[in-house]
Design an enzyme around this catalytic site. Structure first.
Site, PDB file in Angstrom:
ATOM      1  N   GLY A 214      63.921 -78.461 -14.801  1.00 44.77           N
ATOM      2  CA  GLY A 214      64.401 -79.783 -16.163  1.00 44.77           C
ATOM      3  C   GLY A 214      63.477 -80.426 -16.460  1.00 44.77           C
ATOM      4  N   ASN A 215      63.376 -81.619 -17.048  1.00 43.80           N
ATOM      5  CA  ASN A 215      62.011 -81.917 -17.882  1.00 43.80           C
ATOM      6  C   ASN A 215      62.574 -84.124 -17.105  1.00 43.80           C
ATOM      7  OD1 ASN A 215      63.905 -83.850 -19.802  1.00 43.80           O
ATOM      8  ND2 ASN A 215      64.571 -81.422 -19.957  1.00 43.80           N
ATOM      9  N   ARG A 216      61.715 -84.863 -17.860  1.00 45.46           N
ATOM     10  CA  ARG A 216      61.211 -85.853 -17.465  1.00 45.46           C
ATOM     11  C   ARG A 216      62.778 -87.270 -18.152  1.00 45.46           C
ATOM     12  NH1 ARG A 216      56.832 -86.674 -14.253  1.00 45.46           N
ATOM     13  NH2 ARG A 216      55.397 -84.642 -14.445  1.00 45.46           N
TER      14      ARG A 216
END
Length: 425
Positions: A214-216
């Site tokens: 995933g990412n932030r």
């Protein structure tokens, strides 16, 4: 838009300075009217510096201009923040004993009041009656927030945050026609009646039932874009990837998790869309294989430090696919986002220009991301690029609501001048 910002005498007056900045950064012309009590909390030089305009604080200054009548007559919007119990009482009963209450009597524009006071004052029958009377007359009175007040007190009575007041003001204006004297941008109302699709958040690509790539991204920018579009009269579909945020009023949300799910949801929603804004942070890669059971650490002798090899495959380029679809009869305005960190090959702006050439969208919003930058934050700095122009419009650092306003202003110009500039036209 001509905005009058009234500030009455409460400790929350300092927050009105932040609200003033939001209006100014969004391109509005703001005249500040502080009461005498408000000036004991925040001085006149602060209001003048932030607004870039002279401050009107009494009926006797520049009498030849008749300020107690002129300011109200010329305003497109009047906001009072904070609105104290005293100010609410005087406004409800039509008193005109200072410049602000005179202006409230002469204003024929939308009026928004954001109360701030101690809980006992807010809940007192007199204040309850005054608020009811103002609302009956068409004044928009926000409910105060609950939280820490002056001293050790807590409870309802806290001034709503500047972003919330700003959004409420824009929503109020979207419901009320501007006065005949209004000076508005040529793009005002460009979204009215349009179907807008916005993607937001960050996709997650599952490795097993427990883990994911995933990412932030928090989704805050996409949700702000959806909220502002709705306030400008658009029908909004928000495709939200893993975003835990309040749903803006009047917005239809389609929840998704992965890049493939987001692609399908956006393509479906875009069938009759006038504008598509791809603000979501979409994973470029996903695992080739999904493991049905949790991937275990090995405890075999000699392999205690080993780790599994995860093969990745490329996800589809959703933005490029939307642009390609325009050659098949669909022609929405398409806005892309470029979240860049900069590297040895170039800085954020040069990488964004290269992406604009590759993607061939109508508008690209570029920002620098990374740890403690943009993702999850309330503020952002962006660069707005168009393929037909070498000029770059930089917005911020500013709240994500202000950034959203700037993006929709650019989209409004595109719609007003004929729509998409990319292929398929």
């Amino acid at each position: 838009m001509r905005v009058v910002l009234g500030v009455s005498g409460g400790i929350a007056a300092y927050k009105a300075a932040l609200l003033l900045r939001l209006f100014v950064e969004a391109g509005h012309e703001v005249s500040v009217i502080p009461t005498a009590a408000a000036l004991r909390f925040v001085g006149e030089p602060t209001w003048a510096a932030l607004s870039g305009r002279p401050v009107a604080s009494d009926v006797w200054t520049s009498v030849h201009e008749v300020p107690h009548v002129r300011l109200g007559q010329e305003a497109d919007l009047l906001v009072v923040a904070p609105a104290t119990a005293d100010l609410l009482a005087r406004a409800a009963h039509g008193q005109a004993d200072d410049l602000l209450t005179n202006t409230l009597l002469t204003a024929r524009c939308p009026v928004l009041m954001a109360p701030a006071m101690h809980t006992e004052m807010w809940q007192h029958p007199a204040t309850v009656a005054n608020v009811a009377l103002l609302r009956e007359r068409g004044v928009e009175v926000m409910d105060p927030a609950a939280g820490r007040l002056t001293g050790a007190d807590t409870g309802p009575g806290r001034l709503p945050e500047p972003d919330e007041i700003f959004a409420a003001a824009l929503e109020l204006c979207s419901r009320t026609p501007l006065t005949e004297t209004a000076t508005t941008a040529p793009t005002a109302g460009a979204l009215a009646g349009c179907h807008v699709v916005v993607s937001a958040g960050g996709t997650r690509e599952p490795l097993d039932p427990v883990r994911f790539l995933g990412n932030r991204s928090s989704g805050k920018q996409g949700f702000a874009l959806a909220q502002v579009a709705a306030s400008r009269g658009a029908r909004v579909t928000l495709v939200a990837a893993n975003a835990e945020l309040p749903v803006p009023d009047g917005v239809d949300v389609v929840p998704v998790e992965t890049a493939l799910e987001l692609q399908e949801a956006v393509r479906t929603a875009t069938a009759d869309a006038d504008v598509v804004v791809m603000a979501a942070a979409v994973a470029d890669f996903r695992p080739r294989e999904y493991q049905d059971a949790k991937i275990k650490k090995t405890h075999a002798p000699g392999q205690e430090d080993s780790a599994p090899t995860i093969e990745l495959v490329r996800n589809p380029d959703i933005l490029a696919g939307l642009v390609a679809d325009r050659g098949q009869g669909r022609s929405p305005v398409i806005v892309g986002f470029a979240a860049e960190t900069g590297d040895a090959s170039g800085d954020v702006l040069s990488l964004a220009r290269a992406k604009l050439v590759r993607k061939r969208c109508d508008l690209l919003v570029a920002n620098q991301v990374g740890r403690d930058l943009t993702f999850g934050k309330d503020d952002s700095l962006v660069h707005l690029l168009r393929p037909e122009s070498e000029e770059v419009r930089t917005v911020g650092p500013a709240s994500k609501t202000v950034v959203a306003e700037a993006v929709w202003d650019e989209v409004g110009e595109l719609l007003a001048t004929g729509g998409p500039v990319g292929p398929g036209q």
